[in-house]
Scaffold this active site. Structure first.
Site, PDB file in Angstrom:
ATOM      1  N   ASN A 162       0.867  -1.180   0.000  1.00 45.89           N
ATOM      2  CA  ASN A 162       0.000   0.000   0.000  1.00 45.89           C
ATOM      3  C   ASN A 162       0.901   1.226   0.000  1.00 45.89           C
ATOM      4  O   ASN A 162       1.531   1.547   1.009  1.00 45.89           O
ATOM      5  CB  ASN A 162      -0.880  -0.037   1.269  1.00 45.89           C
ATOM      6  CG  ASN A 162      -1.667   1.237   1.465  1.00 45.89           C
ATOM      7  OD1 ASN A 162      -1.778   2.074   0.568  1.00 45.89           O
ATOM      8  ND2 ASN A 162      -2.230   1.402   2.657  1.00 45.89           N
ATOM      9  N   TRP A 163       0.979   1.887  -1.151  1.00 50.78           N
ATOM     10  CA  TRP A 163       1.901   3.014  -1.283  1.00 50.78           C
ATOM     11  C   TRP A 163       1.360   4.295  -0.634  1.00 50.78           C
ATOM     12  O   TRP A 163       2.049   5.300  -0.561  1.00 50.78           O
ATOM     13  CB  TRP A 163       2.220   3.280  -2.761  1.00 50.78           C
ATOM     14  CG  TRP A 163       2.962   2.161  -3.424  1.00 50.78           C
ATOM     15  CD1 TRP A 163       3.359   0.981  -2.856  1.00 50.78           C
ATOM     16  CD2 TRP A 163       3.402   2.103  -4.799  1.00 50.78           C
ATOM     17  NE1 TRP A 163       4.016   0.205  -3.785  1.00 50.78           N
ATOM     18  CE2 TRP A 163       4.054   0.864  -4.987  1.00 50.78           C
ATOM     19  CE3 TRP A 163       3.305   2.975  -5.898  1.00 50.78           C
ATOM     20  CZ2 TRP A 163       4.605   0.484  -6.207  1.00 50.78           C
ATOM     21  CZ3 TRP A 163       3.849   2.599  -7.121  1.00 50.78           C
ATOM     22  CH2 TRP A 163       4.494   1.369  -7.270  1.00 50.78           C
ATOM     23  N   LYS A 164       0.121   4.255  -0.189  1.00 48.35           N
ATOM     24  CA  LYS A 164      -0.516   5.414   0.462  1.00 48.35           C
ATOM     25  C   LYS A 164      -0.320   6.679  -0.392  1.00 48.35           C
ATOM     26  O   LYS A 164      -0.309   6.598  -1.599  1.00 48.35           O
ATOM     27  CB  LYS A 164       0.026   5.591   1.880  1.00 48.35           C
ATOM     28  CG  LYS A 164      -0.020   4.305   2.702  1.00 48.35           C
ATOM     29  CD  LYS A 164       0.183   4.546   4.165  1.00 48.35           C
ATOM     30  CE  LYS A 164       0.276   3.214   4.879  1.00 48.35           C
ATOM     31  NZ  LYS A 164       0.234   3.331   6.315  1.00 48.35           N
ATOM     32  N   HIS A 219      -9.383   0.758   5.106  1.00 49.89           N
ATOM     33  CA  HIS A 219      -8.081   0.946   5.762  1.00 49.89           C
ATOM     34  C   HIS A 219      -8.275   1.852   6.979  1.00 49.89           C
ATOM     35  O   HIS A 219      -9.064   2.795   6.946  1.00 49.89           O
ATOM     36  CB  HIS A 219      -7.070   1.564   4.782  1.00 49.89           C
ATOM     37  CG  HIS A 219      -5.672   1.548   5.334  1.00 49.89           C
ATOM     38  ND1 HIS A 219      -5.227   2.485   6.227  1.00 49.89           N
ATOM     39  CD2 HIS A 219      -4.655   0.684   5.137  1.00 49.89           C
ATOM     40  CE1 HIS A 219      -3.972   2.205   6.557  1.00 49.89           C
ATOM     41  NE2 HIS A 219      -3.604   1.115   5.911  1.00 49.89           N
ATOM     42  N   GLU A 272      -6.618   4.213   8.135  1.00 48.42           N
ATOM     43  CA  GLU A 272      -6.415   5.650   7.903  1.00 48.42           C
ATOM     44  C   GLU A 272      -7.664   6.278   7.284  1.00 48.42           C
ATOM     45  O   GLU A 272      -7.988   7.435   7.553  1.00 48.42           O
ATOM     46  CB  GLU A 272      -5.169   5.871   7.028  1.00 48.42           C
ATOM     47  CG  GLU A 272      -3.904   5.641   7.841  1.00 48.42           C
ATOM     48  CD  GLU A 272      -2.709   5.174   7.042  1.00 48.42           C
ATOM     49  OE1 GLU A 272      -2.709   5.293   5.805  1.00 48.42           O
ATOM     50  OE2 GLU A 272      -1.755   4.662   7.677  1.00 48.42           O
ATOM     51  N   GLU A 298      -5.180  -5.565  10.626  1.00 47.30           N
ATOM     52  CA  GLU A 298      -4.162  -4.535  10.820  1.00 47.30           C
ATOM     53  C   GLU A 298      -4.413  -3.785  12.129  1.00 47.30           C
ATOM     54  O   GLU A 298      -5.177  -2.805  12.145  1.00 47.30           O
ATOM     55  CB  GLU A 298      -4.209  -3.533   9.671  1.00 47.30           C
ATOM     56  CG  GLU A 298      -3.941  -4.127   8.310  1.00 47.30           C
ATOM     57  CD  GLU A 298      -3.372  -3.066   7.379  1.00 47.30           C
ATOM     58  OE1 GLU A 298      -2.249  -3.235   6.929  1.00 47.30           O
ATOM     59  OE2 GLU A 298      -4.053  -2.050   7.138  1.00 47.30           O
ATOM     60  N   GLY A 313       2.660   1.713  10.855  1.00 45.27           N
ATOM     61  CA  GLY A 313       3.573   2.843  10.723  1.00 45.27           C
ATOM     62  C   GLY A 313       4.316   3.181  12.002  1.00 45.27           C
ATOM     63  O   GLY A 313       4.949   4.238  12.089  1.00 45.27           O
ATOM     64  N   SER A 362       3.702  -2.594  10.307  1.00 46.18           N
ATOM     65  CA  SER A 362       5.159  -2.590  10.497  1.00 46.18           C
ATOM     66  C   SER A 362       5.828  -3.885  10.038  1.00 46.18           C
ATOM     67  O   SER A 362       6.775  -4.357  10.678  1.00 46.18           O
ATOM     68  CB  SER A 362       5.518  -2.270  11.956  1.00 46.18           C
ATOM     69  OG  SER A 362       5.065  -0.961  12.288  1.00 46.18           O
TER      70      SER A 362
HETATM   71  C1  PEP Z   1      -0.672  -0.174   6.173  1.00 44.22           C
HETATM   72  O1  PEP Z   1      -0.791   1.017   6.007  1.00 44.22           O
HETATM   73  O2  PEP Z   1      -1.546  -0.942   5.754  1.00 44.22           O
HETATM   74  C2  PEP Z   1       0.508  -0.651   6.876  1.00 44.22           C
HETATM   75  C3  PEP Z   1       0.487  -1.880   7.319  1.00 44.22           C
HETATM   76  O3  PEP Z   1       1.531   0.231   7.053  1.00 44.22           O
HETATM   77  P1  PEP Z   1       3.005  -0.086   7.640  1.00 44.22           P
HETATM   78  O4  PEP Z   1       3.482  -1.354   6.961  1.00 44.22           O
HETATM   79  O5  PEP Z   1       3.838   1.081   7.275  1.00 44.22           O
HETATM   80  O6  PEP Z   1       2.856  -0.290   9.100  1.00 44.22           O
END
Ligand code: PEP
Length: 257
Positions: A10-12, A95, A97, A167, A173, A214
């Site tokens: 996921n490049w966000k 997600h 976010e 998640e 993050g 992470s």
């Molecule tokens: C995500 O945004 O889905 C995610 C898992 O981010 P990160 O790997 O940076 O924790």
């Protein structure tokens, strides 16, 4: 039950079109020999067309990071399922976010799932508790509730194209991942149990469930060696080709044992 591993990036809100093409080309080179694992990247909407071109003929799938449920209309800034369906295969829905920063509710998540499925997109449905809920021992109740609410009205047949991603918000993050055992317990426990209650044991055992939060090249094996975890949704570490490729390769190796 054999579930094919699935690792998605996921490049966000990262990468200009030019940067996205470069990353896609590097990934293509790094991952050309990988077999036995589904891999996808989810760039921003603005880079979907270019990344699609850059990945054409490769085994790397493409996903969007969000979708609206309406087909068209006065929804400034939104992107509809028909706009995405010829561009990509997957779409991330729910997600954390989107839920926490943009106020998306369980009801919206459910509408988005229905709309995405109606247009042939394969959803990656995200669920996960925050730190307070985790510390209060409310993870199972909360995550189970999110799964039930998101899947309202979704049929067993439709479940065959949905991937779930567990998640925990506190792990996203932060550099503080869940433990492999802890994530396995939630995924194999409340998440698959909820699927079994809503549908059947067969559906619960067939649906792929990723861990996200992470994930890095050095810790992916801890997650992929767990029996209930079928892959990963990767944020930060998917922004560099070498780290994402290492996650895919190390993950696959761990899954194979
Ligand atoms: C995500 O945004 O889905 C995610 C898992 O981010 P990160 O790997 O940076 O924790």
């Amino acid at each position: 039950m054999m579930r094919i591993p699935f690792i998605a990036g996921n490049w966000k809100m990262h990468k200009t079109v030019e940067e996205a093409i470069a990353l896609a080309q590097e990934l293509r080179a790094e991952l050309e020999d990988v077999e036995g694992c589904d891999v996808a990247v989810c760039p921003p909407f603005t880079a979907l067309v270019s990344v699609r071109r850059a990945l054409e003929g490769s085994a790397i799938g493409l996903g969007a990071q969000n979708v609206h449920w309406e087909e068209q209309g006065a929804f400034t800034g939104a992107i509809s399922p028909p706009m995405l369906k010829d561009l990509c295969d997957y779409v991330i829905i729910g997600h954390s976010e989107r839920r926490t920063i943009f106020g998306e509710t369980d009801e919206w998540v459910n509408k988005k799932l229905h709309a995405a499925l109606a247009h042939g997109l394969k959803p990656i449905l995200c669920v996960g508790e925050n730190l307070e809920q985790n510390q209060a021992g409310e993870t199972e109740e909360f995550v189970g509730g999110q799964v039930r609410a998101a899947l309202e009205g979704i049929t067993a047949g439709q479940m065959r194209v949905i991937t779930l991603a567990y998640e925990p918000i506190w792990a996203i993050g932060t550099g503080v991942p869940a433990t492999g055992e802890g994530a396995n317990e939630i995924i194999g426990g409340v998440v698959r149990h909820t699927l079994a209650v809503l549908y059947s044991d067969d559906v619960a055992q067939t649906v792929r469930i990723q861990y996200g939060g992470s994930v890095k090249p050095h810790n992916i094996a801890e997650f992929m060696s767990q029996p209930e975890i079928d892959g990963a949704l990767v944020g930060g570490a998917s922004l560099k080709a070498d780290s994402f490729a290492a996650i895919v390769k190390n993950g696959l190796q761990a899954k194979r044992g």
